[in-house]
Design a protein around this motif. Structure first.
Motif, PDB file in Angstrom:
ATOM      1  N   TYR A   6       0.848  -1.209   0.000  1.00  0.00           N
ATOM      2  CA  TYR A   6       0.000   0.000   0.000  1.00  0.00           C
ATOM      3  C   TYR A   6       0.881   1.254   0.000  1.00  0.00           C
ATOM      4  N   TYR A  44      -4.725  -2.332   6.106  1.00  0.00           N
ATOM      5  CA  TYR A  44      -4.107  -3.399   5.302  1.00  0.00           C
ATOM      6  C   TYR A  44      -3.411  -4.410   6.217  1.00  0.00           C
ATOM      7  N   ASN A  68     -10.570  -7.166   1.177  1.00  0.00           N
ATOM      8  CA  ASN A  68     -10.585  -6.344   2.382  1.00  0.00           C
ATOM      9  C   ASN A  68     -12.008  -5.837   2.605  1.00  0.00           C
ATOM     10  N   ASP A 140      -7.428  -3.736  -4.326  1.00  0.00           N
ATOM     11  CA  ASP A 140      -7.429  -3.407  -2.887  1.00  0.00           C
ATOM     12  C   ASP A 140      -7.146  -1.914  -2.658  1.00  0.00           C
TER      13      ASP A 140
END
Ligand code: SF4
Ligand code: FE
Length: 486
Positions: A6, A44, A68, A140
């Motif tokens: 991320y 995350y 998620n 995501d």
């Protein structure tokens, strides 16, 4: 994505972010911004952990893949409950706003609303949005769900404003898409997001139809400028040796003013274009979900604040005083009342025509109305327990100073055996949540986030069914209204 992936994905974005009048070259590592990024990164990190798998992940109804939960379209009341539990957990872990909920709430509101627009208008917004959701889920992504326009003169509708840009609008319709201009204010997590997902901010009439627009675009799309919001005590993050003074040096939240300077949006990312009669539905549904959200996130931060207050009482040597115990009970009672509302509106959730689940609107609005009050009382009690030293204490630099540090060490001592630095750290954490950078998310956002108190009162009036309640009373009192004089 993992937490690391991320963070790396954000480095690839070419964002235009201004802070203190300067264009920020590298928002990811900027000391003022980084704590807020860490909070999103936690969404995350926890999703990767086996013990939180059930709460942090879900099975996509679109692809059947494990995703998620922040990218999920809720498929049952149980999903709605897990959402609130996830938010409480994140609030506990970060002590701040973790920002990713606005996207999740926008996904669910737009998913159900586009279905109903298509049903009535024969458009194909829903299928477009489904494709967009697959893109979001597969990658995501963190998405900034953006609703609030600057609004200018509150007494005037969008089309009546002196400056037509006070609400975000369509300025051009092309073969391949639309061009939009305007701004969205107080955008939670905007700088930590891969995408912006835009919705209108109020119900609209025909004359406002150019303002009835919903779309998605990358956060670094051509024409987007973000101006980072100032927070109380934010410049402490720029000081060396201020770890204690920050109260919570690892985590935070942020808001930004996001400006759209003639941004082009291709048709496949447009989810509402001038069907003004559906603007109100989208607003109401998004607001409903976000009012539910506060029954989770604010409770999690409240847990941290209650814990910090109890520790402060221990470190002050006051933990045994009956009024202190009672204040901690009161804080817990208020905090759990908020949670009860978040859970209740989830349990009473109903299936929409599109198939995802919508919270009970009346209970979600009651939840948020309580949030406009209880965190203030919890904060007041925290300050009461902590004592005035939480705002008059010397800095960490003075504490570490060779000449005078020993004075701070000696005179800031509390209960026997308690380390002075530990006491300072806990008091600064209380300051951070009630008056510092995290207070944006815990205090003023409790008032105005997801709609100011009056917005909930309008919804409570609409949903409260006073007519039905009058019938109940008439029946028991054996009222015969034909006897009333007309
Ligand atoms: Fe999520 Fe709460 Fe922040 Fe809104 S205020 S984005 S619900 S953590
Ligand atoms: Fe919010």
């Amino acid at each position: 994505m993992t937490k690391e992936q991320y963070i790396e994905s954000l480095r690839k974005l070419n964002l235009k972010v201004y802070l203190f009048g300067e264009l920020i070259e590298n928002p990811v590592d900027h000391p003022v911004i980084r704590p807020s990024l860490n909070s999103v990164a936690m969404t995350y990190e926890l999703a990767e952990m086996e013990e939180y798998k059930d709460i942090m992940t879900a099975t996509s109804n679109l692809t059947g893949k494990r995703i998620n939960r922040f990218c999920h379209l809720h498929q049952s009341p149980e999903d709605l409950i897990k959402k609130v539990k996830m938010q409480r957990l994140l609030g506990q872990k970060t002590g701040a706003c973790f920002q990713r909920c606005v996207g999740m709430d926008a996904f669910n509101a737009i998913y159900s609303t586009t279905f109903e627009i298509d049903e009535k208008c024969g458009t194909n917004y829903h299928q477009r949005f489904v494709e967009y959701m697959k893109f979001v889920q597969d990658n995501d992504l963190t998405v900034d769900g953006a609703m609030t326009d600057p609004k200018g003169d509150r007494g005037l509708s969008p089309s009546q404003q002196e400056d037509p840009d006070m609400y975000l609008r369509i300025v051009e319709e092309r073969k391949d898409g639309i061009v939009v201009r305007g701004a969205k204010a107080h955008q939670t997590g905007a700088v930590n997001s891969h995408e912006h997902l835009i919705m209108p901010t109020i119900a609209m009439k025909e004359e406002d139809k150019n303002y009835a627009v919903a779309f998605a675009c990358p956060s670094d799309a051509e024409g987007i400028v973000m101006i980072y919001g100032r927070q109380s005590c934010d410049s402490r993050k720029l000081e060396a040796g201020a770890d204690i003074d920050l109260g919570n040096s690892q985590f935070g939240g942020h808001e930004a003013l996001v400006i759209f300077n003639d941004v082009f949006v291709p048709w496949e990312r447009v989810f509402l274009c001038k069907e003004y009669e559906f603007a109100g539905m989208m607003v109401e549904r998004f607001a409903g979900y976000h009012r539910q959200s506060y029954g989770g996130c604010k409770v999690g931060v409240g847990d941290v604040l209650i814990g910090a207050s109890a520790l402060a009482a221990d470190y002050n040597g006051a933990a045994k005083a009956s009024h202190i115990k009672d204040k901690l009970i009161e804080m817990t009672h208020l905090n759990e009342t908020l949670y009860s509302c978040g859970i209740a509106c989830s349990c009473e959730g109903k299936k929409t025509k599109a198939g995802n689940y919508q919270i009970d609107l009346l209970l979600a609005n009651v939840c948020k109305q309580n949030v406009t009050r209880f965190p203030y009382e919890i904060a007041r009690l925290a300050e009461d327990i902590a004592g005035g030293i939480m705002v008059t204490m010397p800095s960490e630099q003075d504490f570490r100073d060779k000449k005078i540090g020993h004075y701070v060490e000696k005179y800031l001592k509390g209960a026997v055996g308690v380390d002075t630095e530990n006491r300072m750290r806990v008091l600064r954490l209380i300051e951070n949540i009630t008056l510092g950078t995290a207070a944006v998310g815990y205090r003023t956002e409790s008032m105005h986030g997801a709609g100011s108190p009056q917005a909930q009162r309008i919804m409570i009036a609409r949903q409260g069914n006073i007519t039905g309640k009058k019938e109940l009373a008439k029946k028991l009192a054996k009222v015969d209204e034909t006897k009333n004089r007309k």
